[in-house]
Design a protein around this motif. Structure first.
Motif, PDB file in Angstrom:
ATOM      1  N   GLU A  41      59.578  13.312  52.921  1.00 34.37           N
ATOM      2  CA  GLU A  41      59.806  13.029  51.498  1.00 34.37           C
ATOM      3  C   GLU A  41      59.307  11.206  51.536  1.00 34.37           C
ATOM      4  O   GLU A  41      58.745  11.081  50.024  1.00 34.37           O
ATOM      5  N   LEU A  42      59.599  10.553  52.352  1.00 32.52           N
ATOM      6  CA  LEU A  42      59.225   9.110  52.194  1.00 32.52           C
ATOM      7  C   LEU A  42      57.993   9.081  52.440  1.00 32.52           C
ATOM      8  O   LEU A  42      56.887   8.266  51.761  1.00 32.52           O
ATOM      9  N   ALA A  43      57.244   9.956  53.411  1.00 37.25           N
ATOM     10  CA  ALA A  43      55.712   9.634  53.534  1.00 37.25           C
ATOM     11  C   ALA A  43      54.840  10.146  52.407  1.00 37.25           C
ATOM     12  O   ALA A  43      53.938   9.521  52.133  1.00 37.25           O
ATOM     13  N   GLU A  44      55.510  11.035  51.647  1.00 31.30           N
ATOM     14  CA  GLU A  44      54.606  11.629  50.409  1.00 31.30           C
ATOM     15  C   GLU A  44      54.723  10.374  49.362  1.00 31.30           C
ATOM     16  O   GLU A  44      53.857  10.376  48.336  1.00 31.30           O
ATOM     17  N   GLN A  45      55.441   9.571  49.443  1.00 33.01           N
ATOM     18  CA  GLN A  45      55.296   8.169  48.499  1.00 33.01           C
ATOM     19  C   GLN A  45      54.081   7.304  48.818  1.00 33.01           C
ATOM     20  O   GLN A  45      54.219   6.299  47.921  1.00 33.01           O
ATOM     21  N   PHE A  46      53.447   7.351  49.720  1.00 33.69           N
ATOM     22  CA  PHE A  46      52.473   6.530  50.169  1.00 33.69           C
ATOM     23  C   PHE A  46      51.232   7.075  50.073  1.00 33.69           C
ATOM     24  O   PHE A  46      50.976   8.436  50.329  1.00 33.69           O
ATOM     25  N   HIS A  47      50.040   6.267  49.751  1.00 36.26           N
ATOM     26  CA  HIS A  47      48.804   6.794  49.950  1.00 36.26           C
ATOM     27  C   HIS A  47      47.926   5.721  50.302  1.00 36.26           C
ATOM     28  O   HIS A  47      48.244   4.500  49.897  1.00 36.26           O
ATOM     29  N   LEU A  48      47.120   5.743  51.142  1.00 34.91           N
ATOM     30  CA  LEU A  48      46.250   5.066  51.771  1.00 34.91           C
ATOM     31  C   LEU A  48      44.593   4.954  51.200  1.00 34.91           C
ATOM     32  O   LEU A  48      44.212   6.146  50.992  1.00 34.91           O
ATOM     33  N   PHE A  49      44.329   3.725  50.909  1.00 29.02           N
ATOM     34  CA  PHE A  49      42.806   3.681  50.346  1.00 29.02           C
ATOM     35  C   PHE A  49      42.100   2.838  51.375  1.00 29.02           C
ATOM     36  O   PHE A  49      42.436   2.014  51.692  1.00 29.02           O
ATOM     37  N   ASP A  50      40.841   3.385  51.653  1.00 30.68           N
ATOM     38  CA  ASP A  50      39.890   2.469  52.583  1.00 30.68           C
ATOM     39  C   ASP A  50      39.557   1.363  51.935  1.00 30.68           C
ATOM     40  O   ASP A  50      39.866   1.075  50.651  1.00 30.68           O
ATOM     41  N   SER A  51      38.960   0.359  52.879  1.00 28.75           N
ATOM     42  CA  SER A  51      38.662  -0.933  52.161  1.00 28.75           C
ATOM     43  C   SER A  51      37.402  -0.786  51.123  1.00 28.75           C
ATOM     44  O   SER A  51      37.193  -1.790  50.507  1.00 28.75           O
ATOM     45  N   TYR A  52      36.653   0.164  50.908  1.00 32.45           N
ATOM     46  CA  TYR A  52      35.684   0.532  50.277  1.00 32.45           C
ATOM     47  C   TYR A  52      36.371   1.168  48.879  1.00 32.45           C
ATOM     48  O   TYR A  52      35.316   1.355  47.766  1.00 32.45           O
ATOM     49  N   PHE A  53      37.461   1.231  48.781  1.00 28.80           N
ATOM     50  CA  PHE A  53      37.890   2.242  47.741  1.00 28.80           C
ATOM     51  C   PHE A  53      37.683   1.252  46.186  1.00 28.80           C
ATOM     52  O   PHE A  53      37.218   1.788  45.202  1.00 28.80           O
ATOM     53  N   TYR A  54      38.285   0.039  46.282  1.00 27.82           N
ATOM     54  CA  TYR A  54      37.884  -0.865  45.212  1.00 27.82           C
ATOM     55  C   TYR A  54      36.494  -0.866  44.622  1.00 27.82           C
ATOM     56  O   TYR A  54      36.168  -0.885  43.363  1.00 27.82           O
ATOM     57  N   GLN A  55      35.708  -0.924  45.723  1.00 26.02           N
ATOM     58  CA  GLN A  55      34.194  -1.128  45.114  1.00 26.02           C
ATOM     59  C   GLN A  55      33.861   0.009  44.684  1.00 26.02           C
ATOM     60  O   GLN A  55      32.847  -0.120  43.650  1.00 26.02           O
ATOM     61  N   LYS A  56      34.147   1.257  45.208  1.00 24.41           N
ATOM     62  CA  LYS A  56      33.732   2.411  44.550  1.00 24.41           C
ATOM     63  C   LYS A  56      34.455   2.704  43.207  1.00 24.41           C
ATOM     64  O   LYS A  56      33.774   2.953  42.323  1.00 24.41           O
ATOM     65  N   LEU A  57      35.494   2.048  43.076  1.00 22.53           N
ATOM     66  CA  LEU A  57      36.303   2.484  41.800  1.00 22.53           C
ATOM     67  C   LEU A  57      35.560   1.512  40.778  1.00 22.53           C
ATOM     68  O   LEU A  57      35.479   2.028  39.618  1.00 22.53           O
ATOM     69  N   SER A  58      35.378   0.332  40.974  1.00 24.73           N
ATOM     70  CA  SER A  58      34.914  -0.623  40.018  1.00 24.73           C
ATOM     71  C   SER A  58      33.523  -0.120  39.588  1.00 24.73           C
ATOM     72  O   SER A  58      33.107  -0.502  38.667  1.00 24.73           O
ATOM     73  N   GLN A  59      32.731   0.309  40.276  1.00 22.58           N
ATOM     74  CA  GLN A  59      31.432   1.089  40.156  1.00 22.58           C
ATOM     75  C   GLN A  59      31.519   2.200  39.198  1.00 22.58           C
ATOM     76  O   GLN A  59      30.308   2.791  38.762  1.00 22.58           O
ATOM     77  N   GLY A  60      32.408   2.802  39.295  1.00 27.59           N
ATOM     78  CA  GLY A  60      32.615   4.276  38.674  1.00 27.59           C
ATOM     79  C   GLY A  60      32.561   4.257  37.225  1.00 27.59           C
ATOM     80  O   GLY A  60      33.012   3.248  36.524  1.00 27.59           O
ATOM     81  N   ARG A  61      31.986   5.159  36.591  1.00 29.36           N
ATOM     82  CA  ARG A  61      31.955   5.241  35.102  1.00 29.36           C
ATOM     83  C   ARG A  61      33.265   5.659  34.353  1.00 29.36           C
ATOM     84  O   ARG A  61      33.285   5.077  33.361  1.00 29.36           O
ATOM     85  N   TRP A  62      34.233   6.342  35.101  1.00 34.55           N
ATOM     86  CA  TRP A  62      35.206   6.867  34.474  1.00 34.55           C
ATOM     87  C   TRP A  62      36.558   5.579  34.380  1.00 34.55           C
ATOM     88  O   TRP A  62      37.383   5.839  33.772  1.00 34.55           O
ATOM     89  N   VAL A  63      36.018   4.352  35.028  1.00 31.83           N
ATOM     90  CA  VAL A  63      37.188   3.341  34.735  1.00 31.83           C
ATOM     91  C   VAL A  63      36.921   2.768  33.418  1.00 31.83           C
ATOM     92  O   VAL A  63      37.798   2.308  33.028  1.00 31.83           O
ATOM     93  N   GLY A  64      35.541   2.628  33.034  1.00 29.02           N
ATOM     94  CA  GLY A  64      35.443   2.305  31.686  1.00 29.02           C
ATOM     95  C   GLY A  64      35.831   0.768  31.633  1.00 29.02           C
ATOM     96  O   GLY A  64      35.295  -0.209  32.456  1.00 29.02           O
ATOM     97  N   ARG A  65      36.450   0.411  30.651  1.00 22.29           N
ATOM     98  CA  ARG A  65      36.813  -1.112  30.212  1.00 22.29           C
ATOM     99  C   ARG A  65      38.109  -1.341  30.601  1.00 22.29           C
ATOM    100  O   ARG A  65      38.792  -2.208  30.221  1.00 22.29           O
ATOM    101  N   ILE A  66      38.757  -0.529  31.487  1.00 17.96           N
ATOM    102  CA  ILE A  66      40.138  -0.904  32.045  1.00 17.96           C
ATOM    103  C   ILE A  66      39.960  -2.144  32.986  1.00 17.96           C
ATOM    104  O   ILE A  66      39.252  -1.862  34.013  1.00 17.96           O
TER     105      ILE A  66
END
Length: 68
Positions: A41-66
């Motif tokens: 139950e505790l482990a399900e509360q965590f999610h790990l993102f690799d160090s390139y997640f933000y870079q990929k997220l910021s380049q994605g079209r679905w982020v838009g103007r957020i």
């Protein structure tokens, strides 16, 4: 999830080298997997993102103007 660790990554475990992203992610995933065995139950509360997640997220079209 998987964490890919190469032979070169393992060589970074010897002093005076520093850890890299792959080793840190491996350690975090290992810790989270162990936590999941003891407290799912505790482990399900965590999610790990690799160090390139933000870079990929910021380049994605679905982020838009957020602002992230």
């Amino acid at each position: 999830g998987k964490a890919n660790v190469t032979k070169q990554d393992l060589e970074r475990l010897r002093p005076p080298s520093f850890l890299n992203d792959a080793l840190v992610m491996f350690g975090l995933r290992y810790y989270l997997d162990e936590l999941g065995l003891r407290s799912p139950e505790l482990a399900e509360q965590f999610h790990l993102f690799d160090s390139y997640f933000y870079q990929k997220l910021s380049q994605g079209r679905w982020v838009g103007r957020i602002p992230i």
